[in-house]
Design an enzyme around this catalytic site. Sequence first.
Site, mmCIF file in Angstrom:
data_model
loop_
_atom_site.group_PDB
_atom_site.id
_atom_site.type_symbol
_atom_site.label_atom_id
_atom_site.label_comp_id
_atom_site.label_asym_id
_atom_site.label_seq_id
_atom_site.Cartn_x
_atom_site.Cartn_y
_atom_site.Cartn_z
ATOM 1 N N ASP A 9 0.720 -1.012 0.436
ATOM 2 C CA ASP A 9 -0.093 -0.166 -0.152
ATOM 3 C C ASP A 9 0.750 1.352 -0.199
ATOM 4 O OD1 ASP A 9 -2.378 1.435 0.467
ATOM 5 O OD2 ASP A 9 -1.781 1.553 2.339
ATOM 6 N N ASP A 11 -0.082 5.615 0.882
ATOM 7 C CA ASP A 11 -0.306 6.293 1.613
ATOM 8 C C ASP A 11 0.189 5.765 3.432
ATOM 9 O OD1 ASP A 11 -1.315 8.439 -0.140
ATOM 10 O OD2 ASP A 11 -3.538 7.064 0.227
ATOM 11 N N VAL A 48 -10.379 3.594 1.073
ATOM 12 C CA VAL A 48 -11.070 3.814 0.418
ATOM 13 C C VAL A 48 -11.302 4.961 -0.637
ATOM 14 C CG1 VAL A 48 -12.392 2.350 2.241
ATOM 15 C CG2 VAL A 48 -12.601 5.005 2.370
ATOM 16 N N ARG A 50 -11.273 8.189 -2.952
ATOM 17 C CA ARG A 50 -11.552 9.593 -2.194
ATOM 18 C C ARG A 50 -13.026 9.777 -2.222
ATOM 19 N NH1 ARG A 50 -9.653 12.936 -7.081
ATOM 20 N NH2 ARG A 50 -7.877 12.507 -6.769
#
Length: 213
Positions: A9, A11, A48, A50
């Site tokens: 991942d 962020d 999830v 935006r």
Amino acid sequence: MKFKGVIFDLDGVICSTDEYHFLAWKALADLIGVTDFSREDNKLQRGVSRMESLEVVLRKSDKTYTDEQKIALAETKNDIYKNMLEKMSEKDLDGEVLSTLNKLRANGLKLAIGSSSKNTPFILERLGLGLFFDAVADGNCVTKSKPDPEVFLKAAEYLSLNPEDCLVVEDAVAGVQAGVAGGFKVAGIGEASKYEKTTYPIASFSDLLKITK
Ligand code: BG6
Ligand code: MG
């Protein structure tokens, strides 16, 4: 070797842009009069899309918004967020993350990104990792966001590997759920290290070297 590839991942795993997401959503919340948007609320936004993240903010508002207004709000948040990203540079890539990535590659593992973010290419470029990964699957190439496994399955496919041969690395509960649903083993850092479905809870990024040995 337990794995042939690692799918990260972005962020909150490769870089601390999860904090910028929080600050930008907080700024948007203030703009529309939601004054009690908290870090606890932000946990539900991790992993999830935006537009789903926007709904987490709007749930706290007593106003209703049309679809066009929602798109405009998401754009406003993204503009605030991108302003923060523009200030990033290679200095924002943690030394432990970079050395671990290099060691994993030297150990023969293929490395990919699996992120819900449409800003992934921009962030990787800012960090000096624009050409580093063997594959990048992100918010620009999926129709379903985490906890759906699509982005991780795409990343594995781009690496020409099966899910059981790849380790997913996540910081978000929705991301761990996505990994598990796709048939991956998942290393969880931060919030995800406390989640019961996480296969390997880790305290530090370099712990990945032990797990993949
Ligand atoms: C994920 C973040 O990586 O990307 C989410 O954890 C975010 O919080 C999602 O909503 C989408 O990001 P972007 O950059 O496309 O708005
Ligand atoms: Mg994350």
